[in-house]
Design a protein around this motif. Structure first.
Motif, PDB file in Angstrom:
ATOM      1  N   MET A   1      17.658  16.740  32.353  1.00  0.00           N
ATOM      2  CA  MET A   1      18.763  17.677  32.223  1.00  0.00           C
ATOM      3  C   MET A   1      18.239  18.903  31.478  1.00  0.00           C
ATOM      4  N   ARG A   2      18.247  20.043  32.156  1.00  0.00           N
ATOM      5  CA  ARG A   2      17.700  21.270  31.576  1.00  0.00           C
ATOM      6  C   ARG A   2      18.808  22.257  31.239  1.00  0.00           C
ATOM      7  N   GLU A   3      18.570  23.013  30.168  1.00  0.00           N
ATOM      8  CA  GLU A   3      19.506  24.065  29.789  1.00  0.00           C
ATOM      9  C   GLU A   3      19.394  25.226  30.763  1.00  0.00           C
ATOM     10  N   GLY A   4      20.487  25.994  30.904  1.00  0.00           N
ATOM     11  CA  GLY A   4      20.465  27.156  31.767  1.00  0.00           C
ATOM     12  C   GLY A   4      19.506  28.207  31.241  1.00  0.00           C
ATOM     13  N   THR A   5      18.811  28.885  32.148  1.00  0.00           N
ATOM     14  CA  THR A   5      17.837  29.895  31.737  1.00  0.00           C
ATOM     15  C   THR A   5      18.492  31.217  31.387  1.00  0.00           C
ATOM     16  N   ALA A   6      19.630  31.537  32.016  1.00  0.00           N
ATOM     17  CA  ALA A   6      20.325  32.799  31.747  1.00  0.00           C
ATOM     18  C   ALA A   6      21.521  32.540  30.834  1.00  0.00           C
ATOM     19  N   THR A   7      21.986  33.598  30.180  1.00  0.00           N
ATOM     20  CA  THR A   7      23.122  33.483  29.276  1.00  0.00           C
ATOM     21  C   THR A   7      24.364  33.043  30.050  1.00  0.00           C
ATOM     22  N   GLY A   8      25.009  32.000  29.577  1.00  0.00           N
ATOM     23  CA  GLY A   8      26.210  31.510  30.233  1.00  0.00           C
ATOM     24  C   GLY A   8      25.957  30.560  31.376  1.00  0.00           C
ATOM     25  N   GLU A   9      24.695  30.358  31.750  1.00  0.00           N
ATOM     26  CA  GLU A   9      24.383  29.437  32.842  1.00  0.00           C
ATOM     27  C   GLU A   9      24.478  28.005  32.335  1.00  0.00           C
ATOM     28  N   PRO A  10      25.228  27.147  33.020  1.00  0.00           N
ATOM     29  CA  PRO A  10      25.413  25.776  32.532  1.00  0.00           C
ATOM     30  C   PRO A  10      24.140  24.953  32.706  1.00  0.00           C
TER      31      PRO A  10
ATOM     32  N   GLY B   1      13.515  11.008  53.325  1.00  0.00           N
ATOM     33  CA  GLY B   1      13.345  10.138  54.476  1.00  0.00           C
ATOM     34  C   GLY B   1      12.386   8.989  54.275  1.00  0.00           C
ATOM     35  N   VAL B   2      11.873   8.806  53.079  1.00  0.00           N
ATOM     36  CA  VAL B   2      10.907   7.740  52.789  1.00  0.00           C
ATOM     37  C   VAL B   2      11.525   6.767  51.785  1.00  0.00           C
ATOM     38  N   ARG B   3      11.503   5.459  52.121  1.00  0.00           N
ATOM     39  CA  ARG B   3      12.019   4.436  51.223  1.00  0.00           C
ATOM     40  C   ARG B   3      10.903   3.974  50.297  1.00  0.00           C
ATOM     41  N   SER B   4      11.208   3.901  49.006  1.00  0.00           N
ATOM     42  CA  SER B   4      10.204   3.512  48.014  1.00  0.00           C
ATOM     43  C   SER B   4      10.835   2.565  47.013  1.00  0.00           C
ATOM     44  N   ARG B   5       9.999   1.734  46.450  1.00  0.00           N
ATOM     45  CA  ARG B   5      10.411   0.805  45.393  1.00  0.00           C
ATOM     46  C   ARG B   5      10.083   1.437  44.053  1.00  0.00           C
ATOM     47  N   VAL B   6      11.013   1.330  43.121  1.00  0.00           N
ATOM     48  CA  VAL B   6      10.794   1.840  41.765  1.00  0.00           C
ATOM     49  C   VAL B   6      10.062   0.756  40.978  1.00  0.00           C
ATOM     50  N   LEU B   7       8.762   0.972  40.779  1.00  0.00           N
ATOM     51  CA  LEU B   7       7.947  -0.042  40.115  1.00  0.00           C
ATOM     52  C   LEU B   7       8.121  -0.030  38.601  1.00  0.00           C
ATOM     53  N   GLY B   8       8.245   1.140  38.026  1.00  0.00           N
ATOM     54  CA  GLY B   8       8.329   1.233  36.565  1.00  0.00           C
ATOM     55  C   GLY B   8       8.847   2.588  36.144  1.00  0.00           C
ATOM     56  N   GLY B   9       9.064   2.715  34.852  1.00  0.00           N
ATOM     57  CA  GLY B   9       9.593   3.962  34.332  1.00  0.00           C
ATOM     58  C   GLY B   9       9.011   4.299  32.973  1.00  0.00           C
ATOM     59  N   LEU B  10       8.908   5.588  32.699  1.00  0.00           N
ATOM     60  CA  LEU B  10       8.525   6.098  31.393  1.00  0.00           C
ATOM     61  C   LEU B  10       9.676   6.923  30.840  1.00  0.00           C
ATOM     62  N   TYR B  11      10.055   6.656  29.603  1.00  0.00           N
ATOM     63  CA  TYR B  11      11.133   7.385  28.949  1.00  0.00           C
ATOM     64  C   TYR B  11      10.486   8.223  27.852  1.00  0.00           C
ATOM     65  N   LEU B  12      10.510   9.550  28.031  1.00  0.00           N
ATOM     66  CA  LEU B  12       9.740  10.446  27.169  1.00  0.00           C
ATOM     67  C   LEU B  12      10.646  11.346  26.335  1.00  0.00           C
ATOM     68  N   SER B  13      10.124  11.785  25.208  1.00  0.00           N
ATOM     69  CA  SER B  13      10.845  12.718  24.347  1.00  0.00           C
ATOM     70  C   SER B  13       9.839  13.675  23.708  1.00  0.00           C
ATOM     71  N   TRP B  14      10.270  14.928  23.572  1.00  0.00           N
ATOM     72  CA  TRP B  14       9.404  15.956  22.982  1.00  0.00           C
ATOM     73  C   TRP B  14      10.277  17.094  22.476  1.00  0.00           C
ATOM     74  N   GLN B  15      10.207  17.363  21.178  1.00  0.00           N
ATOM     75  CA  GLN B  15      10.949  18.450  20.551  1.00  0.00           C
ATOM     76  C   GLN B  15      12.430  18.429  20.910  1.00  0.00           C
ATOM     77  N   GLY B  16      13.019  17.263  20.841  1.00  0.00           N
ATOM     78  CA  GLY B  16      14.447  17.131  21.113  1.00  0.00           C
ATOM     79  C   GLY B  16      14.801  17.008  22.585  1.00  0.00           C
ATOM     80  N   LYS B  17      13.845  17.204  23.470  1.00  0.00           N
ATOM     81  CA  LYS B  17      14.087  17.062  24.906  1.00  0.00           C
ATOM     82  C   LYS B  17      13.736  15.645  25.347  1.00  0.00           C
ATOM     83  N   GLN B  18      14.485  15.145  26.311  1.00  0.00           N
ATOM     84  CA  GLN B  18      14.238  13.809  26.832  1.00  0.00           C
ATOM     85  C   GLN B  18      14.253  13.850  28.355  1.00  0.00           C
TER      86      GLN B  18
END
Length: 222
Positions: A117-126, A80-97
């Motif tokens: 985008m995160r991997e599923g925590t349980a087996t077979g979870e997308p 419910g709150v409108r905000s302006r996107v002032l800037g962004g950081l694009y990060l990477s660590w151990q193959g994760k982005q």
């Protein structure tokens, strides 16, 4: 005693023995609860309840806007709150982005929106898209330890810790490129606590909870 009488007596005794055996057998079955059906009706097979249908998940980009399409300069509405996107950081660590956007709602209250985008925590979870809205909180000189932290009476357990490389865009109060130390913690109720610092500077801390799909609407810049 004639042979005929003897035969008759023998048959009578045998009959009595058989009747006694049948009587005791029936009595034992009744005590064990395994008595045969007496109604003469064929018992109907047990019907298993049909499983509940799986909840229908919305489709990113179809049923609701895809947060990954957010760009610096856009205006978004979140909770419910409108905000302006002032800037962004694009990060990477151990193959994760992942991406973190700095938001300004016009009241000098700045928040960070992280998208990963995160991997599923349980087996077979997308894999699933995790969107978090971070609110800064006073660190009060606290240094993130490798053990459990107690903040305002809530215990936070360590999740991830490391140093991520980043590239900045727009207004972020960070250099264009650099290294960012971080330490992430999670409480039993799902609340998140994160510490970050630009190498060589002090720690900052923030709270967050995951946002439900469809929480964000995007107004692209003209």
């Amino acid at each position: 005693m004639t042979p005929a009488v003897a035969v008759i007596l023998g048959l009578s005794v045998a009959t009595i023995v058989l009747l006694l055996v049948a009587f005791f057998t029936t009595t034992r079955q009744d005590r064990n609860g395994h008595a045969p059906e007496t109604s003469g009706e064929t018992p109907s097979p047990q019907v298993k309840a049909a499983p509940l249908p799986a909840p229908t998940a919305g489709r990113v980009g179809i049923d609701y806007p895809d947060p990954r399409t957010i760009k610096v300069g856009d205006t978004i509405e979140c909770q419910g709150v409108r905000s302006r996107v002032l800037g962004g950081l694009y990060l990477s660590w151990q193959g994760k982005q992942w991406t973190e956007y700095l938001l300004d709602d016009g009241t000098r209250r700045y928040q960070w929106l992280s998208i990963e985008m995160r991997e599923g925590t349980a087996t077979g979870e997308p894999p699933h898209l995790e969107v978090l809205l971070w609110t800064p909180v006073p660190a009060e000189g606290m240094i993130p330890a490798k053990a459990t932290l107690s903040v305002e009476g809530v215990d936070f357990f360590p999740v991830d810790r490391g140093t991520a490389a980043f590239r900045g865009e727009g207004v972020t109060s960070m250099p264009e490129r650099g290294l960012l130390d971080f330490a992430d913690y999670r409480a039993a109720d799902g609340r998140l606590l994160s510490f970050e610092r630009l190498q060589g500077q002090g720690w900052t801390s923030s709270y967050a909870q995951p946002l439900a799909p469809g929480t964000i609407s995007i107004e692209s810049k003209g």
